[in-house]
Motif scaffolding. Structure first.
Motif, PDB file in Angstrom:
ATOM      1  N   ILE A   1      -6.928  -0.309  -0.029  1.00 56.10           N
ATOM      2  CA  ILE A   1      -5.891  -0.266  -1.072  1.00 56.10           C
ATOM      3  C   ILE A   1      -4.624  -0.956  -0.599  1.00 56.10           C
ATOM      4  O   ILE A   1      -4.003  -1.749  -1.322  1.00 56.10           O
ATOM      5  CB  ILE A   1      -5.595   1.193  -1.469  1.00 56.10           C
ATOM      6  CG1 ILE A   1      -6.824   1.823  -2.129  1.00 56.10           C
ATOM      7  CG2 ILE A   1      -4.395   1.264  -2.409  1.00 56.10           C
ATOM      8  CD1 ILE A   1      -6.678   3.302  -2.409  1.00 56.10           C
ATOM      9  N   THR A   2      -4.226  -0.688   0.652  1.00 55.69           N
ATOM     10  CA  THR A   2      -3.023  -1.308   1.213  1.00 55.69           C
ATOM     11  C   THR A   2      -3.171  -2.820   1.307  1.00 55.69           C
ATOM     12  O   THR A   2      -2.248  -3.572   0.976  1.00 55.69           O
ATOM     13  CB  THR A   2      -2.735  -0.721   2.613  1.00 55.69           C
ATOM     14  OG1 THR A   2      -2.539   0.691   2.486  1.00 55.69           O
ATOM     15  CG2 THR A   2      -1.487  -1.347   3.211  1.00 55.69           C
TER      16      THR A   2
ATOM     17  N   VAL B   1      -6.968  10.192  -2.555  1.00 54.02           N
ATOM     18  CA  VAL B   1      -7.975   9.360  -3.226  1.00 54.02           C
ATOM     19  C   VAL B   1      -9.318   9.488  -2.533  1.00 54.02           C
ATOM     20  O   VAL B   1     -10.369   9.526  -3.189  1.00 54.02           O
ATOM     21  CB  VAL B   1      -7.510   7.890  -3.286  1.00 54.02           C
ATOM     22  CG1 VAL B   1      -7.354   7.285  -1.902  1.00 54.02           C
ATOM     23  CG2 VAL B   1      -8.493   7.044  -4.105  1.00 54.02           C
TER      24      VAL B   1
ATOM     25  N   CYS C   1      -0.737   5.181  -9.410  1.00 52.40           N
ATOM     26  CA  CYS C   1      -1.418   5.877  -8.310  1.00 52.40           C
ATOM     27  C   CYS C   1      -1.209   7.382  -8.417  1.00 52.40           C
ATOM     28  O   CYS C   1      -2.149   8.168  -8.270  1.00 52.40           O
ATOM     29  CB  CYS C   1      -0.896   5.376  -6.965  1.00 52.40           C
ATOM     30  SG  CYS C   1      -1.482   3.736  -6.495  1.00 52.40           S
ATOM     31  N   TRP C   2       0.036   7.773  -8.671  1.00 48.46           N
ATOM     32  CA  TRP C   2       0.359   9.198  -8.754  1.00 48.46           C
ATOM     33  C   TRP C   2      -0.507   9.906  -9.788  1.00 48.46           C
ATOM     34  O   TRP C   2      -1.066  10.976  -9.523  1.00 48.46           O
ATOM     35  CB  TRP C   2       1.830   9.389  -9.121  1.00 48.46           C
ATOM     36  CG  TRP C   2       2.759   9.565  -7.964  1.00 48.46           C
ATOM     37  CD1 TRP C   2       3.748   8.707  -7.558  1.00 48.46           C
ATOM     38  CD2 TRP C   2       2.833  10.679  -7.064  1.00 48.46           C
ATOM     39  NE1 TRP C   2       4.407   9.212  -6.466  1.00 48.46           N
ATOM     40  CE2 TRP C   2       3.872  10.419  -6.144  1.00 48.46           C
ATOM     41  CE3 TRP C   2       2.114  11.859  -6.953  1.00 48.46           C
ATOM     42  CZ2 TRP C   2       4.212  11.316  -5.122  1.00 48.46           C
ATOM     43  CZ3 TRP C   2       2.446  12.752  -5.933  1.00 48.46           C
ATOM     44  CH2 TRP C   2       3.482  12.471  -5.041  1.00 48.46           C
TER      45      TRP C   2
ATOM     46  N   PHE D   1       2.883   0.479 -10.371  1.00 47.75           N
ATOM     47  CA  PHE D   1       1.668   0.755  -9.605  1.00 47.75           C
ATOM     48  C   PHE D   1       1.768   2.087  -8.876  1.00 47.75           C
ATOM     49  O   PHE D   1       0.803   2.850  -8.805  1.00 47.75           O
ATOM     50  CB  PHE D   1       1.391  -0.367  -8.603  1.00 47.75           C
ATOM     51  CG  PHE D   1       0.048  -0.246  -7.927  1.00 47.75           C
ATOM     52  CD1 PHE D   1      -1.082  -0.738  -8.548  1.00 47.75           C
ATOM     53  CD2 PHE D   1      -0.085   0.379  -6.699  1.00 47.75           C
ATOM     54  CE1 PHE D   1      -2.334  -0.619  -7.956  1.00 47.75           C
ATOM     55  CE2 PHE D   1      -1.319   0.510  -6.097  1.00 47.75           C
ATOM     56  CZ  PHE D   1      -2.447   0.013  -6.723  1.00 47.75           C
ATOM     57  N   ALA D   2       2.959   2.389  -8.342  1.00 44.93           N
ATOM     58  CA  ALA D   2       3.153   3.669  -7.646  1.00 44.93           C
ATOM     59  C   ALA D   2       2.924   4.838  -8.593  1.00 44.93           C
ATOM     60  O   ALA D   2       2.257   5.820  -8.237  1.00 44.93           O
ATOM     61  CB  ALA D   2       4.551   3.738  -7.054  1.00 44.93           C
TER      62      ALA D   2
ATOM     63  N   ILE E   1       1.472   4.888  -0.658  1.00 47.06           N
ATOM     64  CA  ILE E   1       0.651   3.686  -0.747  1.00 47.06           C
ATOM     65  C   ILE E   1       1.523   2.443  -0.844  1.00 47.06           C
ATOM     66  O   ILE E   1       1.379   1.482  -0.079  1.00 47.06           O
ATOM     67  CB  ILE E   1      -0.298   3.766  -1.958  1.00 47.06           C
ATOM     68  CG1 ILE E   1      -1.286   4.930  -1.793  1.00 47.06           C
ATOM     69  CG2 ILE E   1      -1.041   2.452  -2.146  1.00 47.06           C
ATOM     70  CD1 ILE E   1      -2.240   4.781  -0.642  1.00 47.06           C
TER      71      ILE E   1
ATOM     72  N   CYS F   1      -3.286   9.187 -10.857  1.00 48.95           N
ATOM     73  CA  CYS F   1      -4.700   9.197 -10.461  1.00 48.95           C
ATOM     74  C   CYS F   1      -4.942  10.121  -9.277  1.00 48.95           C
ATOM     75  O   CYS F   1      -6.050  10.185  -8.740  1.00 48.95           O
ATOM     76  CB  CYS F   1      -5.164   7.783 -10.120  1.00 48.95           C
ATOM     77  SG  CYS F   1      -5.215   6.678 -11.544  1.00 48.95           S
TER      78      CYS F   1
ATOM     79  N   ILE G   1      -3.181   9.971  -6.341  1.00 50.74           N
ATOM     80  CA  ILE G   1      -2.862   9.303  -5.080  1.00 50.74           C
ATOM     81  C   ILE G   1      -1.346   9.317  -4.910  1.00 50.74           C
ATOM     82  O   ILE G   1      -0.613   9.063  -5.866  1.00 50.74           O
ATOM     83  CB  ILE G   1      -3.355   7.847  -5.084  1.00 50.74           C
ATOM     84  CG1 ILE G   1      -4.828   7.775  -5.506  1.00 50.74           C
ATOM     85  CG2 ILE G   1      -3.155   7.194  -3.722  1.00 50.74           C
ATOM     86  CD1 ILE G   1      -5.287   6.376  -5.843  1.00 50.74           C
ATOM     87  N   HIS G   2      -0.875   9.586  -3.707  1.00 52.12           N
ATOM     88  CA  HIS G   2       0.567   9.596  -3.443  1.00 52.12           C
ATOM     89  C   HIS G   2       1.078   8.153  -3.509  1.00 52.12           C
ATOM     90  O   HIS G   2       1.025   7.403  -2.538  1.00 52.12           O
ATOM     91  CB  HIS G   2       0.841  10.195  -2.070  1.00 52.12           C
ATOM     92  CG  HIS G   2       2.261  10.648  -1.881  1.00 52.12           C
ATOM     93  ND1 HIS G   2       3.333   9.790  -2.010  1.00 52.12           N
ATOM     94  CD2 HIS G   2       2.792  11.865  -1.586  1.00 52.12           C
ATOM     95  CE1 HIS G   2       4.458  10.458  -1.788  1.00 52.12           C
ATOM     96  NE2 HIS G   2       4.147  11.718  -1.536  1.00 52.12           N
ATOM     97  N   GLY G   3       1.556   7.762  -4.701  1.00 52.84           N
ATOM     98  CA  GLY G   3       1.947   6.377  -4.934  1.00 52.84           C
ATOM     99  C   GLY G   3       3.031   5.868  -4.013  1.00 52.84           C
ATOM    100  O   GLY G   3       3.005   4.710  -3.584  1.00 52.84           O
TER     101      GLY G   3
END
Length: 437
Positions: free
Chosen positions: A217-218, A152, A244-245, A240-241, A254, A247, A249-251
């Motif tokens: 984010i966390t 991200v 993220c993926w 949500f995971a 995160i 987008c 991002i390694h959901g």
């Protein structure tokens, strides 16, 4: 059923997809999205090599798939073999940042090298507000966010750097050298002022404002996901995971940062109850996701890639190379190579299927169809085998893997056909352009 009836049924399925295809195609044509996708595809070679060596290490190290290595002759060389994985997949954000910067710059009609260097420069500045000293007194950079957790940041770095460079060039805010100067030298000098603005923006975000992107984010997720073992929090976590993926991002990383301590505690409590002859108290155990995540999305996509390879021959090599890692649910080659990430046709069903199969998995476990997880099994164990062993022999757990796979195949079908249709159209347009030239 006649062929006409079959076609009518398919038409009914594909009808709604034809209506939403237009906005999906327009989304995919946004320059930023194109740059991001092209950059991820450009960096897939590194990711693929890393996944291959990860699979090799899984077979060659003790305690990964089985207690003793399946290929013991590799065990003495595991450290050397794992180095390639560490320097590829574990710092994938760096490679993607460079590739995305180059591709987005190309779309913006900027020198690709200027875009790549600018994106990397922005990424470094967004990650650090100081240089730490090791216990030996050596200055070093922490690389936690150079891997999947930093994608991200890489995307933001690419967006900031290339757009700043583009604006500076557009309004002639740069150092200009005479036309007689070689382009390589001229480009280097013309990038000085844009890079200065990139530095000021990214330095202000990370150092002056103290804005740590992955940490923020966390912190946002912490109060949301640290709830009780219930279906609502469970489904939201994997919704949500997966969001993220898609987008970039390694959901799993995160969400895992927030929920791992909680899930580890619950796994211990389940194991203790099992050894004492009592019922396991918790449904939500970390490895439950292996019964629905990716087996319901990436596995069906892989099957459809093989099925569409005659019409889209470029899919066959990626499918073949991805298959060994997909058996162990190592999904990065497919996520970033096809890509699924920010792919308007595949991102929507990816999130939808993960959420639905999460609910199905939790409900079937809660009613006893699926046994609860009581034994901790290495994460890389193929899903059907993991399901049986981790639940101490639950056939329902094994069946759940294939139930979720079937759900994914059905839901993914119309989205895949729309994607296939769009890719065929692009190929035809490319061929027509080549013929015209």
């Amino acid at each position: 059923m006649s062929k006409k009836e079959k076609n009518s049924f398919v038409d009914k399925i594909m009808g709604p997809m034809d209506k939403i295809s237009s906005p999906l195609i327009k989304f995919g044509q946004i320059p930023f999205i194109q740059g991001l996708q092209r950059g991820m595809v450009s960096s897939i070679g590194v990711t693929m090599v890393g996944s291959i060596f990860l699979v090799i290490c899984l077979f060659g190290a003790d305690g990964n798939i089985t207690e003793k290595a399946l290929l013991p002759f590799l065990t003495p060389y595991i450290d050397q073999l794992s180095l390639i994985n560490s320097l590829s997949m574990n710092i994938m954000a760096i490679y993607m940042c460079v590739a995305m910067g180059a591709e987005y710059a190309d779309i913006k009609d900027i020198n690709k090298t200027t875009g790549a260097v600018g994106a990397l420069f922005a990424f470094i500045l967004l990650n650090y507000n100081g240089i730490a000293a090791t216990s030996e007194g050596v200055n070093a950079l922490e690389i936690t966010y150079w891997g999947s957790a930093g994608i991200v940041t890489a995307i933001i770095a690419m967006a900031i750097s290339v757009n700043v460079i583009h604006l500076c060039y557009k309004y002639n805010i740069m150092i200009k050298l005479p036309s007689s100067v070689p382009p390589a030298i001229s480009d280097s000098f013309s990038s000085i002022v844009p890079y200065l603005f990139v530095a000021l923006i990214c330095w202000s975000i990370r150092t002056i404002m103290g804005f740590d992107i992955p940490a923020v984010i966390t912190n946002i997720l912490l109060p949301v996901l640290s709830g009780a073992d219930n279906i609502f929090v469970f489904c939201f976590a994997y919704f949500f995971a997966s969001l993220c993926w898609v987008c970039g991002i390694h959901g799993d990383n995160i969400v895992g940062t927030v929920i791992s301590p909680m899930l580890q505690t619950w796994m211990i409590e389940n194991t203790e109850a099992y050894t004492a002859g009592l019922a396991a108290p918790h449904i939500w155990i970390d490895q439950l996701n292996r019964l629905f995540q990716y087996v319901s999305t990436c596995w069906p996509i892989l099957i459809y890639m093989y099925m569409s390879s005659k019409k889209l021959p470029q899919l066959k090599p990626l499918a073949v190379l991805s298959t060994p890692s997909m058996i162990f649910c190592i999904v990065e080659p497919l996520m970033f190579g096809l890509p699924i990430v920010l792919n308007p046709f595949l991102a929507i069903p990816f999130v939808l299927i993960h959420t639905i199969t999460a609910a199905v998995s939790y409900l079937l476990t809660s009613i006893g169809f699926v046994g609860r997880f009581v034994i901790s099994i290495p994460w890389a164990t193929p899903s059907p085998i993991l399901a049986y062993l981790a639940t101490a022999g639950s056939i329902g757990a094994v069946l759940l893997v294939f139930i979720n796979f079937a759900i994914g195949m059905v839901i993914m079908y119309p989205f895949w056909k729309a994607y296939e249709k769009n890719e065929i159209k692009k190929l035809e347009e490319q061929k027509a352009t080549e013929v015209a030239v």
